[in-house]
Design a protein around this motif. Structure first.
Motif, mmCIF file in Angstrom:
data_model
loop_
_atom_site.group_PDB
_atom_site.id
_atom_site.type_symbol
_atom_site.label_atom_id
_atom_site.label_comp_id
_atom_site.label_asym_id
_atom_site.label_seq_id
_atom_site.Cartn_x
_atom_site.Cartn_y
_atom_site.Cartn_z
ATOM 1 N N TRP A 117 -3.587 -9.754 -43.283
ATOM 2 C CA TRP A 117 -3.925 -7.928 -43.585
ATOM 3 C C TRP A 117 -3.801 -7.786 -44.295
ATOM 4 O O TRP A 117 -4.504 -7.307 -45.188
ATOM 5 C CB TRP A 117 -3.797 -7.259 -41.928
ATOM 6 N N CYS A 118 -2.351 -8.700 -44.754
ATOM 7 C CA CYS A 118 -2.190 -8.254 -46.772
ATOM 8 C C CYS A 118 -2.859 -8.685 -47.143
ATOM 9 O O CYS A 118 -2.955 -8.390 -49.000
ATOM 10 C CB CYS A 118 -0.719 -8.152 -46.096
ATOM 11 N N PHE A 119 -3.212 -9.890 -47.240
ATOM 12 C CA PHE A 119 -4.105 -10.678 -48.616
ATOM 13 C C PHE A 119 -5.301 -9.531 -48.301
ATOM 14 O O PHE A 119 -5.518 -9.303 -49.574
ATOM 15 C CB PHE A 119 -4.104 -12.106 -48.270
ATOM 16 N N ILE A 120 -5.740 -8.843 -47.379
ATOM 17 C CA ILE A 120 -7.033 -8.592 -47.084
ATOM 18 C C ILE A 120 -6.613 -6.740 -47.909
ATOM 19 O O ILE A 120 -6.917 -6.706 -48.759
ATOM 20 C CB ILE A 120 -7.567 -8.341 -46.056
ATOM 21 N N GLY A 121 -5.423 -6.160 -47.511
ATOM 22 C CA GLY A 121 -5.190 -5.146 -48.444
ATOM 23 C C GLY A 121 -5.042 -5.248 -50.164
ATOM 24 O O GLY A 121 -5.089 -4.036 -49.955
ATOM 25 N N LYS A 122 -4.480 -6.476 -50.094
ATOM 26 C CA LYS A 122 -4.739 -6.637 -51.627
ATOM 27 C C LYS A 122 -5.828 -6.452 -51.983
ATOM 28 O O LYS A 122 -5.601 -5.800 -53.595
ATOM 29 C CB LYS A 122 -3.679 -8.413 -52.013
ATOM 30 N N ARG A 123 -6.503 -7.138 -51.417
ATOM 31 C CA ARG A 123 -7.898 -7.559 -52.674
ATOM 32 C C ARG A 123 -8.441 -5.631 -52.693
ATOM 33 O O ARG A 123 -9.307 -5.260 -53.450
ATOM 34 C CB ARG A 123 -8.846 -7.627 -51.712
#
Length: 223
Positions: free
Chosen positions: A21-27
């Motif tokens: 979810w942190c990767f998604i949050g970065k986007r």
């Protein structure tokens, strides 16, 4: 009459490189930054958080980790299918099947910290490298060789990073910063803190993150 200059806006992102979810949050933060162009001038700092600090330094077999965390691969697949769908909406092609090792992420956070000492741009590049290597290619981001390669691809001096990783440089400081996140009430990541005033927990849509910037600017105005 000159147009107003963009307002400076700091964003502290508390995250873990093994958190999808942190990767998604970065986007989504990147999309929010595009929405904010001309209104806010963002400076993003990535802060450490360990979802599981009990994983040994060499990492843990992924299947064993999922068994311990979710009670088995079936439950994990149920959860990951939702994450895959969310990732696809952000152009992230998660490859969970490629992940053989669940890493201890302390050393990854040390590298992110050192990149941040150079510049926010380099730090963002390192974070992107680590997310991509772990979630797209299944690389062990607890392995020093992988970390050195990631740092080098992001523009850091790989030889220097290798020497630092072989020492205990900033290990205690990084652990303490991760612990402080829990002390201030962070129970899940990603957590975005805007202007050290407004916190948004979770990989919310870009519009929510953009509105948090505006709320922060409004609260910062003198009465």
């Amino acid at each position: 009459m000159m147009a107003d200059m963009p307002k400076p806006m700091s964003v502290d992102v508390i995250s873990d490189v093994m958190c999808p979810w942190c990767f998604i949050g970065k986007r989504r933060l990147e999309r929010a930054a595009e929405m904010a162009e001309g209104e806010f001038d963002l400076t993003v700092h990535w802060r450490p958080y360990q979802l599981d600090a009990t994983i040994p330094p060499g990492g843990m077999d992924r299947k064993t980790y999922l068994e311990n965390k979710f009670g088995g691969p079936e439950r994990a697949q149920e959860i990951y299918s939702r994450i895959e769908a969310a990732g696809a909406g952000e152009g992230i092609d998660f490859n969970f099947d490629a992940i053989a090792i669940s890493p201890n992420t302390l050393d990854a956070h040390r590298v992110v910290r050192w990149a941040g000492d150079a510049s926010p741009t380099m730090q963002a590049a390192v974070v992107e490298q680590l997310f991509a290597r772990f979630f797209l290619h299944g690389e062990n981001v607890g392995d020093h060789g992988v970390l050195v390669e990631a740092a080098g691809e992001a523009g850091m001096d790989g030889t220097e990073v290798r020497q630092w990783l072989e020492s205990d440089r900033d290990a205690a400081e990084t652990q303490a910063e991760a612990a402080r996140a829990a002390q201030i009430g962070v129970t899940g990541v990603p957590c975005f803190i805007f202007g050290r005033r407004v916190a948004v927990t979770g990989a919310h849509d870009p519009e929510t993150l953009f509105m948090a910037m505006r709320q922060t600017a409004q609260e910062a105005q003198p009465n």
